[in-house]
Design a protein around this motif. Structure first.
Motif, PDB file in Angstrom:
ATOM      1  N   MET A   1      -8.609   8.844  12.787  1.00 43.51           N
ATOM      2  CA  MET A   1      -7.562   7.860  12.586  1.00 43.51           C
ATOM      3  C   MET A   1      -7.370   7.055  13.871  1.00 43.51           C
ATOM      4  SD  MET A   1      -6.331   8.041   9.483  1.00 43.51           S
ATOM      5  CE  MET A   1      -8.026   8.213   8.992  1.00 43.51           C
ATOM      6  N   PRO A   2      -7.633   5.738  13.834  1.00 40.08           N
ATOM      7  CA  PRO A   2      -7.476   4.908  15.028  1.00 40.08           C
ATOM      8  C   PRO A   2      -6.054   4.966  15.562  1.00 40.08           C
ATOM      9  CG  PRO A   2      -8.666   3.730  13.307  1.00 40.08           C
ATOM     10  CD  PRO A   2      -8.146   4.983  12.688  1.00 40.08           C
ATOM     11  N   SER A   3      -5.914   4.811  16.887  1.00 40.28           N
ATOM     12  CA  SER A   3      -4.589   4.922  17.494  1.00 40.28           C
ATOM     13  C   SER A   3      -3.771   3.651  17.353  1.00 40.28           C
ATOM     14  CB  SER A   3      -4.731   5.279  18.977  1.00 40.28           C
ATOM     15  OG  SER A   3      -5.382   4.245  19.676  1.00 40.28           O
ATOM     16  N   THR A   4      -4.392   2.518  17.062  1.00 43.89           N
ATOM     17  CA  THR A   4      -3.685   1.248  16.932  1.00 43.89           C
ATOM     18  C   THR A   4      -3.557   0.895  15.462  1.00 43.89           C
ATOM     19  OG1 THR A   4      -4.577   0.473  19.036  1.00 43.89           O
ATOM     20  CG2 THR A   4      -3.678  -1.180  17.549  1.00 43.89           C
ATOM     21  N   LEU A   5      -2.327   0.678  15.004  1.00 45.39           N
ATOM     22  CA  LEU A   5      -2.108   0.340  13.609  1.00 45.39           C
ATOM     23  C   LEU A   5      -2.268  -1.160  13.389  1.00 45.39           C
ATOM     24  CD1 LEU A   5       1.018   2.526  12.763  1.00 45.39           C
ATOM     25  CD2 LEU A   5      -1.377   3.032  12.302  1.00 45.39           C
ATOM     26  N   PRO A   6      -2.871  -1.564  12.271  1.00 40.59           N
ATOM     27  CA  PRO A   6      -2.999  -2.995  11.977  1.00 40.59           C
ATOM     28  C   PRO A   6      -1.677  -3.575  11.502  1.00 40.59           C
ATOM     29  CG  PRO A   6      -3.910  -1.691  10.178  1.00 40.59           C
ATOM     30  CD  PRO A   6      -3.519  -0.712  11.257  1.00 40.59           C
ATOM     31  N   ASP A   7      -1.618  -4.902  11.457  1.00 41.40           N
ATOM     32  CA  ASP A   7      -0.468  -5.574  10.862  1.00 41.40           C
ATOM     33  C   ASP A   7      -0.553  -5.424   9.343  1.00 41.40           C
ATOM     34  OD1 ASP A   7       0.419  -6.448  13.346  1.00 41.40           O
ATOM     35  OD2 ASP A   7      -0.840  -8.242  13.260  1.00 41.40           O
ATOM     36  N   GLY A   8       0.539  -5.675   8.678  1.00 45.94           N
ATOM     37  CA  GLY A   8       0.546  -5.616   7.222  1.00 45.94           C
ATOM     38  C   GLY A   8       1.923  -5.953   6.702  1.00 45.94           C
ATOM     39  N   ASP A   9       2.083  -5.874   5.393  1.00 43.00           N
ATOM     40  CA  ASP A   9       3.378  -6.087   4.778  1.00 43.00           C
ATOM     41  C   ASP A   9       4.218  -4.816   4.885  1.00 43.00           C
ATOM     42  OD1 ASP A   9       2.601  -8.660   3.986  1.00 43.00           O
ATOM     43  OD2 ASP A   9       1.626  -7.853   2.191  1.00 43.00           O
ATOM     44  N   ALA A  10       5.518  -4.971   4.862  1.00 40.53           N
ATOM     45  CA  ALA A  10       6.411  -3.815   4.937  1.00 40.53           C
ATOM     46  C   ALA A  10       6.172  -2.896   3.745  1.00 40.53           C
ATOM     47  CB  ALA A  10       7.861  -4.278   4.974  1.00 40.53           C
ATOM     48  N   ALA A  11       6.152  -1.601   4.011  1.00 42.48           N
ATOM     49  CA  ALA A  11       6.008  -0.615   2.935  1.00 42.48           C
ATOM     50  C   ALA A  11       7.392  -0.155   2.502  1.00 42.48           C
ATOM     51  CB  ALA A  11       5.184   0.566   3.422  1.00 42.48           C
ATOM     52  N   PRO A  12       7.634   0.006   1.200  1.00 43.48           N
ATOM     53  CA  PRO A  12       8.969   0.411   0.742  1.00 43.48           C
ATOM     54  C   PRO A  12       9.300   1.837   1.169  1.00 43.48           C
ATOM     55  CG  PRO A  12       7.414   0.420  -1.086  1.00 43.48           C
ATOM     56  CD  PRO A  12       6.699  -0.198   0.082  1.00 43.48           C
ATOM     57  N   PRO A  13      10.558   2.136   1.483  1.00 41.73           N
ATOM     58  CA  PRO A  13      10.949   3.488   1.889  1.00 41.73           C
ATOM     59  C   PRO A  13      10.620   4.553   0.853  1.00 41.73           C
ATOM     60  CG  PRO A  13      12.697   1.922   2.376  1.00 41.73           C
ATOM     61  CD  PRO A  13      11.689   1.184   1.554  1.00 41.73           C
ATOM     62  N   SER A  14      10.566   4.160  -0.411  1.00 44.03           N
ATOM     63  CA  SER A  14      10.246   5.111  -1.480  1.00 44.03           C
ATOM     64  C   SER A  14       8.773   5.489  -1.497  1.00 44.03           C
ATOM     65  CB  SER A  14      10.616   4.510  -2.835  1.00 44.03           C
ATOM     66  OG  SER A  14       9.808   3.358  -3.091  1.00 44.03           O
ATOM     67  N   GLY A  15       7.933   4.616  -0.897  1.00 46.80           N
ATOM     68  CA  GLY A  15       6.496   4.825  -0.964  1.00 46.80           C
ATOM     69  C   GLY A  15       5.873   4.298  -2.241  1.00 46.80           C
ATOM     70  N   ASP A  16       6.678   3.718  -3.137  1.00 46.01           N
ATOM     71  CA  ASP A  16       6.157   3.236  -4.422  1.00 46.01           C
ATOM     72  C   ASP A  16       5.030   2.228  -4.218  1.00 46.01           C
ATOM     73  OD1 ASP A  16       7.944   4.832  -5.703  1.00 46.01           O
ATOM     74  OD2 ASP A  16       9.340   3.220  -6.249  1.00 46.01           O
ATOM     75  N   LEU A  17       4.051   2.275  -5.116  1.00 45.86           N
ATOM     76  CA  LEU A  17       2.906   1.383  -5.047  1.00 45.86           C
ATOM     77  C   LEU A  17       3.016   0.295  -6.106  1.00 45.86           C
ATOM     78  CD1 LEU A  17       0.059   4.046  -4.628  1.00 45.86           C
ATOM     79  CD2 LEU A  17       1.113   2.620  -2.859  1.00 45.86           C
ATOM     80  N   PRO A  18       2.374  -0.852  -5.889  1.00 44.90           N
ATOM     81  CA  PRO A  18       2.410  -1.915  -6.895  1.00 44.90           C
ATOM     82  C   PRO A  18       1.682  -1.494  -8.165  1.00 44.90           C
ATOM     83  CG  PRO A  18       0.880  -2.478  -5.139  1.00 44.90           C
ATOM     84  CD  PRO A  18       1.612  -1.248  -4.689  1.00 44.90           C
ATOM     85  N   GLU A  19       2.031  -2.118  -9.251  1.00 48.11           N
ATOM     86  CA  GLU A  19       1.431  -1.802 -10.545  1.00 48.11           C
ATOM     87  C   GLU A  19      -0.083  -1.940 -10.506  1.00 48.11           C
ATOM     88  OE1 GLU A  19       0.770  -0.554 -14.246  1.00 48.11           O
ATOM     89  OE2 GLU A  19       2.695  -0.458 -13.169  1.00 48.11           O
ATOM     90  N   SER A  20      -0.580  -2.915  -9.752  1.00 45.26           N
ATOM     91  CA  SER A  20      -2.032  -3.119  -9.684  1.00 45.26           C
ATOM     92  C   SER A  20      -2.745  -1.906  -9.111  1.00 45.26           C
ATOM     93  CB  SER A  20      -2.342  -4.349  -8.815  1.00 45.26           C
ATOM     94  OG  SER A  20      -1.861  -4.169  -7.479  1.00 45.26           O
ATOM     95  N   ALA A  21      -2.093  -1.176  -8.205  1.00 42.78           N
ATOM     96  CA  ALA A  21      -2.723   0.009  -7.621  1.00 42.78           C
ATOM     97  C   ALA A  21      -2.776   1.160  -8.613  1.00 42.78           C
ATOM     98  CB  ALA A  21      -1.955   0.439  -6.369  1.00 42.78           C
ATOM     99  N   LEU A  22      -1.752   1.274  -9.451  1.00 41.42           N
ATOM    100  CA  LEU A  22      -1.673   2.385 -10.388  1.00 41.42           C
ATOM    101  C   LEU A  22      -2.523   2.155 -11.628  1.00 41.42           C
ATOM    102  CD1 LEU A  22       2.159   3.078 -10.141  1.00 41.42           C
ATOM    103  CD2 LEU A  22       0.302   4.207  -8.914  1.00 41.42           C
ATOM    104  N   ARG A  23      -2.944   0.914 -11.840  1.00 40.81           N
ATOM    105  CA  ARG A  23      -3.771   0.607 -13.003  1.00 40.81           C
ATOM    106  C   ARG A  23      -5.133   1.290 -12.853  1.00 40.81           C
ATOM    107  NH1 ARG A  23      -4.001  -4.846 -12.526  1.00 40.81           N
ATOM    108  NH2 ARG A  23      -1.787  -4.896 -13.095  1.00 40.81           N
ATOM    109  N   GLY A  24      -5.528   2.066 -13.814  1.00 42.98           N
ATOM    110  CA  GLY A  24      -6.824   2.756 -13.757  1.00 42.98           C
ATOM    111  C   GLY A  24      -6.800   4.038 -12.955  1.00 42.98           C
ATOM    112  N   LEU A  25      -5.604   4.438 -12.474  1.00 40.68           N
ATOM    113  CA  LEU A  25      -5.489   5.671 -11.710  1.00 40.68           C
ATOM    114  C   LEU A  25      -5.956   6.850 -12.563  1.00 40.68           C
ATOM    115  CD1 LEU A  25      -4.439   6.742  -8.960  1.00 40.68           C
ATOM    116  CD2 LEU A  25      -2.238   7.150 -10.093  1.00 40.68           C
ATOM    117  N   GLY A  26      -6.785   7.687 -12.018  1.00 34.27           N
ATOM    118  CA  GLY A  26      -7.347   8.809 -12.764  1.00 34.27           C
ATOM    119  C   GLY A  26      -8.731   8.527 -13.311  1.00 34.27           C
ATOM    120  N   GLU A  27      -9.091   7.242 -13.368  1.00 34.96           N
ATOM    121  CA  GLU A  27     -10.438   6.878 -13.827  1.00 34.96           C
ATOM    122  C   GLU A  27     -11.433   6.866 -12.672  1.00 34.96           C
ATOM    123  OE1 GLU A  27     -10.059   3.123 -15.767  1.00 34.96           O
ATOM    124  OE2 GLU A  27      -8.546   3.850 -17.198  1.00 34.96           O
ATOM    125  N   ARG A  28     -10.914   6.779 -11.444  1.00 36.03           N
ATOM    126  CA  ARG A  28     -11.748   6.791 -10.250  1.00 36.03           C
ATOM    127  C   ARG A  28     -11.645   8.157  -9.575  1.00 36.03           C
ATOM    128  NH1 ARG A  28      -8.671   2.086 -10.388  1.00 36.03           N
ATOM    129  NH2 ARG A  28      -7.075   3.129  -9.114  1.00 36.03           N
TER     130      ARG A  28
END
Length: 407
Positions: A1-28
């Motif tokens: 795990m690299p020591s420097t974190l990249p930039d990105g969008d804020a992650a929600p405190p709940s950890g919830d993922l967008p619907e697009s990520a959950l689509r097809g979950l379990g098929e991969r």
């Protein structure tokens, strides 16, 4: 795990993922990575997110780490919902996971099994410093459900290990391989590094020969990368050591491929060789072929369905978030389709199975023809519809990927 974190969008405190990520979950394919960020000392070349005891500060400890990681495993189950997700691979990396009691590693693995279920025959790996284990410890790991171990050997020459600030003695890694096999581990890997300042061709051959003689079924060999901010980079900047040479690295790679092939190893990814298909690292193959994985631990990077996120860096901040019932995720990004395809090309082209010719973008056909004519691609697999790198192609893989992406 690299020591420097990249930039990105804020992650929600709940950890919830967008619907697009959950689509097809379990098929991969789905795997788990567990980052254990502790080391006795920091190696001079290392840029990973790791901490010695003196660097930890208040709010984090070896003693509590397993319980904290287990909380993230439970968070993962809540975030991913009740979809059936049998875990195909688990990989404990670091740092030095084996600085924790084997029972603690086993408890984390048990939590993954309890929350998700381990698929029958799941590959379960831990990295280990050769000096951090003994036969009794390895036996406890095996009892805890581990079936693969990866030892950081790096070199068989004492002066090379000294430049790398490695603490184990030459010969200890080979001895650890024998102890792991005797304990009953199905698969054992040795990690090597080449092109260290002061290393000669003969030094590198001696390291390869020592690794082969230890009889692991998997060898990884990586060219030394000088990372900014490390002690090694500072020594090179001050002129104490020379910068590694790309031409020397190419020669060392060819030496590795020749000696490993003679010993019955075959490359399956540019930096990885195995004695047969069963010995290939299935966890890394999951990364390289577009699977999903949850990565637990400070600074750990996860990927599910095209969404990538990374946790806060420091173990104390990581523990505080989980104790408060919130996600340790620091930030995330949702990859566009073009980005996902570019990553797929970059990763699959490094594999001996190659990348489908049919999936090459029309604008890159000229670059493919040039690579074929320049001896970077194998002719027979190309006729069968796959882009597979030759030895020369492996040496120039990054440049070829760039040519294919910009065409």
């Amino acid at each position: 795990m690299p020591s420097t974190l990249p930039d990105g969008d804020a992650a929600p405190p709940s950890g919830d993922l967008p619907e697009s990520a959950l689509r097809g979950l379990g098929e991969r394919p789905f795997g788990f990575y567990v980052h254990v960020p502790f080391c006795v000392t920091r190696c001079g070349y290392c840029d990973f997110n790791t901490y010695t005891a003196a660097e930890l500060g208040p709010g984090a400890s070896h003693r509590d780490y397993a319980d904290t990681a287990i909380e993230e495993v439970r968070l993962a189950r809540r975030v991913l919902g009740d979809v059936e997700l049998p875990v195909e691979t688990v990989f404990f990396g670091g740092g030095t996971p084996t600085l924790l009691p084997a029972e603690d590693l086993g408890r984390i693995l048990g939590a993954i099994d309890a929350e998700f279920g381990l698929k029958a025959g799941a590959e379960v790996t831990t990295e280990a410093n050769p000096e951090s284990v003994d036969p009794a410890y390895l036996g406890r790991l095996l009892d805890g459900g581990f079936n693969r171990v990866s030892f950081g050997m790096q070199s068989a020459r004492e002066h090379v290990l000294k430049v790398l600030d490695r603490q184990h003695t030459p010969g200890r890694a080979a001895q650890a391989v024998q102890e792991a096999k005797k304990a009953g581990f199905e698969h054992v890997n040795l990690d090597l590094i080449y092109s260290t300042p002061g290393e000669s061709d003969d030094d590198w051959r001696a390291s390869l020969e020592a690794a082969i003689a230890a009889e692991p079924d998997h060898v990884s060999a990586y060219s030394l990368i000088v990372e900014d901010g490390t002690r090694l980079a500072a020594r090179i900047r001050r002129g104490e050591l020379p910068m590694p040479d790309d031409d020397v690295a190419a020669d060392r790679y060819q030496i590795a491929d020749t000696l490993l092939a003679q010993a019955g190893f075959r490359w399956y990814e540019v930096s990885n060789w195995a004695t047969d298909d069963d010995a290939r690292c299935r966890h890394n193959l999951l990364y390289w072929t577009g699977g999903d994985w949850w990565a637990a631990g400070p600074g750990a990077h996860s990927h599910v369905g095209g969404t990538r996120w990374w946790n806060v860096k420091h173990p104390a901040a990581y523990a505080q978030r989980l104790a408060a019932g919130t996600s340790p995720a620091h930030a995330r990004e949702v990859l566009a389709d073009d980005d996902r395809e570019a990553e797929r090309l970059m990763l699959e082209l490094r594999l001996s199975s190659g990348y489908p010719v049919a999936d090459v973008a029309p604008g890159a056909r000229t670059a493919v023809a040039a690579a074929l004519g320049g001896g970077l691609l194998e002719p027979e697999p190309f006729k069968a519809g796959r882009l597979v790198l030759t030895l020369r192609g492996r040496l120039l893989a990054d440049a070829l990927v760039r040519d294919l992406l910009v065409s």
